[in-house]
Design an enzyme around this catalytic site. Structure first.
Site, mmCIF file in Angstrom:
data_model
loop_
_atom_site.group_PDB
_atom_site.id
_atom_site.type_symbol
_atom_site.label_atom_id
_atom_site.label_comp_id
_atom_site.label_asym_id
_atom_site.label_seq_id
_atom_site.Cartn_x
_atom_site.Cartn_y
_atom_site.Cartn_z
ATOM 1 N N GLU A 118 80.180 -8.333 -12.571
ATOM 2 C CA GLU A 118 79.777 -9.023 -13.803
ATOM 3 C C GLU A 118 78.317 -9.415 -13.611
ATOM 4 O O GLU A 118 78.009 -10.311 -12.820
ATOM 5 C CB GLU A 118 80.660 -10.238 -14.042
ATOM 6 C CG GLU A 118 82.127 -9.851 -14.069
ATOM 7 C CD GLU A 118 82.949 -10.647 -15.063
ATOM 8 O OE1 GLU A 118 82.606 -11.802 -15.338
ATOM 9 O OE2 GLU A 118 83.943 -10.102 -15.567
ATOM 10 N N CYS A 136 74.530 -16.041 -18.433
ATOM 11 C CA CYS A 136 74.526 -14.576 -18.529
ATOM 12 C C CYS A 136 74.539 -14.157 -19.990
ATOM 13 O O CYS A 136 74.025 -13.109 -20.339
ATOM 14 C CB CYS A 136 75.716 -14.000 -17.800
ATOM 15 S SG CYS A 136 77.275 -14.687 -18.330
HETATM 16 P P1 NAD Z 1 72.563 -13.231 -7.056
HETATM 17 O O1 NAD Z 1 72.799 -11.767 -7.223
HETATM 18 O O2 NAD Z 1 71.263 -13.659 -6.476
HETATM 19 O O3 NAD Z 1 73.694 -13.879 -6.115
HETATM 20 C C1 NAD Z 1 75.064 -13.783 -6.448
HETATM 21 C C2 NAD Z 1 75.892 -13.914 -5.180
HETATM 22 O O4 NAD Z 1 75.672 -12.781 -4.343
HETATM 23 C C3 NAD Z 1 75.543 -15.135 -4.335
HETATM 24 O O5 NAD Z 1 76.735 -15.729 -3.887
HETATM 25 C C4 NAD Z 1 74.754 -14.534 -3.190
HETATM 26 O O6 NAD Z 1 74.783 -15.295 -2.009
HETATM 27 C C5 NAD Z 1 75.436 -13.199 -3.004
HETATM 28 N N1 NAD Z 1 74.650 -12.163 -2.322
HETATM 29 C C6 NAD Z 1 73.302 -12.008 -2.317
HETATM 30 N N2 NAD Z 1 72.967 -10.908 -1.598
HETATM 31 C C7 NAD Z 1 74.136 -10.346 -1.175
HETATM 32 C C8 NAD Z 1 74.457 -9.193 -0.407
HETATM 33 N N3 NAD Z 1 73.507 -8.371 0.073
HETATM 34 N N4 NAD Z 1 75.753 -8.906 -0.174
HETATM 35 C C9 NAD Z 1 76.734 -9.701 -0.655
HETATM 36 N N5 NAD Z 1 76.498 -10.829 -1.376
HETATM 37 C C10 NAD Z 1 75.206 -11.139 -1.637
HETATM 38 O O7 NAD Z 1 72.796 -13.861 -8.497
HETATM 39 P P2 NAD Z 1 72.678 -15.396 -8.946
HETATM 40 O O8 NAD Z 1 71.245 -15.812 -8.973
HETATM 41 O O9 NAD Z 1 73.635 -16.217 -8.172
HETATM 42 O O10 NAD Z 1 73.253 -15.323 -10.429
HETATM 43 C C11 NAD Z 1 72.452 -15.050 -11.559
HETATM 44 C C12 NAD Z 1 72.832 -13.714 -12.149
HETATM 45 O O11 NAD Z 1 74.229 -13.672 -12.396
HETATM 46 C C13 NAD Z 1 72.168 -13.461 -13.485
HETATM 47 O O12 NAD Z 1 71.707 -12.135 -13.540
HETATM 48 C C14 NAD Z 1 73.313 -13.670 -14.485
HETATM 49 O O13 NAD Z 1 73.145 -12.989 -15.701
HETATM 50 C C15 NAD Z 1 74.472 -13.167 -13.708
HETATM 51 N N6 NAD Z 1 75.733 -13.699 -14.235
HETATM 52 C C16 NAD Z 1 76.573 -12.841 -14.884
HETATM 53 C C17 NAD Z 1 77.752 -13.324 -15.431
HETATM 54 C C18 NAD Z 1 78.697 -12.398 -16.158
HETATM 55 O O14 NAD Z 1 79.815 -12.819 -16.436
HETATM 56 N N7 NAD Z 1 78.321 -11.172 -16.481
HETATM 57 C C19 NAD Z 1 78.067 -14.671 -15.315
HETATM 58 C C20 NAD Z 1 77.196 -15.522 -14.647
HETATM 59 C C21 NAD Z 1 76.017 -15.016 -14.101
#
Ligand code: NAD
Length: 466
Positions: free
Chosen positions: A233, A267
């Site tokens: 997502e 999001c």
């Molecule tokens: P992010 O991708 O920076 O981090 C998300 C998660 O991934 C964190 O827990 C992080 O520690 C982990 N992570 C980072 N690198 C990783 C790796 N190499 N391997 C495994 N895990 C890893 O995103 P964010 O800043 O936490 O969230 C913001 C984003 O999320 C925005 O783009 C937003 O649109 C999206 N979002 C989407 C939805 C949806 O339902 N589509 C909902 C909420 C947020």
């Protein structure tokens, strides 16, 4: 000498101050938690569904009992205005109620064929051990969209909350344990991307991710050789079109909220607005009045509407979008700059005279910033709405439902809105087209997604009593 435990320091993005420090996981602890979950899952799945439902009912009651403390913790670690933290917690309750009400029917055996002693049934069995790597912007929503139905359907969950919402993640797990979920069945992994990456090295039966497109792609690449069920997502660049027959004032008030609520860090925030040329100027006037009425400031104050930017690096993304838009001829009507610290602050920002040559109209902003573009009619609006690699949500404001639905049917987005925006329902599937992701949560499909179908071919005279 034993290695010192790694630690995660949690900062308040509104003040820059340290809120807490928590022991973090490392590759060794991640592996041992995954092994414990693997061992514990079959007994959890073997419980009667009624018992798993009861634990989630107790979890719901615990959330209600601690709501004020949980909201304050959330605000302290993500900078979300306190009224919006309360809204998130209150909004979680109907989601839990939906899962409680629908799980039994969603995973009941389905009789699909009965003929001359041959019966066919579809069963739904838990995936097993699933991982949930999560985002910070709505940690109760995106965490529980996975955790609650995954547990109800008999899975063990390895939950890696965002490093920016760790305290909330730990609260979710604590309340589930108090409610009766065995600790090995619901485990929290504390840390940043490296802990998420260590989780991908474990034997998993499903990986449910909410976060950025870039991280989603990295996770998909890491898991590809393992053939693990994967849901992503991801982000969006969600458009809305204000049609010629719309109520300009009502649309402006609704869309200003849709663009700026949660400080634009949703999001499904409205990220692009297209307005018919005949009501563009009136719309923009009302929009500006609404935005200027939003109180920016202390997230703990009950009348604050715009809080802090949770992740400091996002300030540079917003600066770059503003500079690019200005350089390409956009007209800045308000904001367009950081606000003084301490902490991470950005002024609500509105541009007109924008175009798709600008990053502001192409890449997720994830902040209190919006571009409003004038269009000549429906076809131009639909073409612009579809001119994106994302496809999470899209909306049309119009008095004409039939026309709005005809246009929305042509838009590539997982959720479409007529005269509303920035809305999620537990009853409807939440999914994205294109770079907004694969798979879905919520709705009865979002319960079944934590199960695998099992095909039963039954030959014999015995009546089916299942
Ligand atoms: P992010 O991708 O920076 O981090 C998300 C998660 O991934 C964190 O827990 C992080 O520690 C982990 N992570 C980072 N690198 C990783 C790796 N190499 N391997 C495994 N895990 C890893 O995103 P964010 O800043 O936490 O969230 C913001 C984003 O999320 C925005 O783009 C937003 O649109 C999206 N979002 C989407 C939805 C949806 O339902 N589509 C909902 C909420 C947020």
């Amino acid at each position: 000498m034993p290695e010192p435990m790694p630690a995660l320091t949690i900062h308040n993005p509104a003040t820059g101050q340290v809120v807490a420090e928590r022991p973090a996981d490392d590759a060794v602890s991640v592996a041992s938690k995954a092994a414990a979950a693997r061992y514990a899952q079959p007994a959890w799945a073997a419980l009667p569904l009624r018992e798993r439902l009861s634990t989630i009912e107790r979890f719901r009651a615990a959330l209600v009992a601690e709501l004020e403390t949980l909201a304050a913790t959330l605000t302290s670690e993500v900078g979300k205005p306190i009224s919006q933290s309360r809204n998130e917690l209150n909004g979680l309750l109907p989601r839990i109620d939906f899962f409680l009400a629908q799980t039994q029917a969603a995973i009941a055996d389905e009789a699909v064929f009965d003929d001359a002693g041959m019966r066919e049934r579809v069963g739904h069995v838990p995936l097993g051990v699933v991982a949930n790597i999560s985002a910070w912007n709505y940690p109760y929503f995106v965490g529980c969209n996975v955790i609650v139905p995954a547990l109800l359907t008999g899975n063990a969950v390895l939950y890696k909350p965002s490093e920016f919402a760790t305290l909330t993640g730990l609260h979710i797990a604590r309340l589930l344990h108090v409610a009766g979920v065995p600790p090995a069945v619901m485990q929290t992994l504390v840390g940043g991307g490296e802990v998420g990456a260590a989780l991908l090295d474990q034997r998993l039966d499903g990986l449910f991710f909410t976060g950025s497109h870039a991280t989603g792609v990295r996770i998909a690449q890491a898991l590809a050789p393992k053939l693990v069920k994967l849901q992503l997502e991801l982000g969006g660049k969600d458009p809305t079109y204000v049609r010629v027959d719309a109520d300009a004032k009502a649309a402006a008030e609704s869309l200003a909220d849709g663009a700026m609520y949660n400080t634009g860090q949703s999001c499904c925030s409205v990220e692009r607005i297209y307005v018919h040329e005949s009501l563009h100027d009136a719309f923009v006037d009302h929009f500006l009045v609404t935005v200027k009425g939003f109180k920016v400031g202390d997230p703990m104050a009950s009348d604050t509407y715009i809080g802090a930017i949770t992740r400091a690096p996002q300030l540079a993304v917003l600066d770059a979008q503003v500079a690019d838009a200005k350089a390409k001829g956009a007209k800045l009507l308000c904001g367009g700059h950081r606000l003084p610290g301490p902490g991470n602050w950005y002024a609500p920002t509105v541009f007109t005279n924008v175009s798709h040559t600008m990053e502001l109209m192409r890449e997720e902003s994830f902040g209190p910033i919006i571009g409003i573009q004038k269009v000549r009619g429906d076809d131009e609006a639909v073409a612009l709405m579809n001119d994106t690699r994302y496809g999470l949500t899209a909306g049309v404001y119009s008095k004409d439902e039939a026309k709005a639905r005809e246009l929305l049917a042509r838009v590539n987005a997982g959720s479409v809105y007529w005269n509303c925006c920035d809305r999620v329902s537990p009853r409807l599937p939440w999914s994205g087209y294109g770079d907004s992701g694969i798979g879905l949560t919520l709705s009865t499909h979002g319960i079944q997604t934590f199960t695998r179908p099992k095909a039963w071919h039954l030959r014999g005279p015995t009546p089916d009593v299942a």
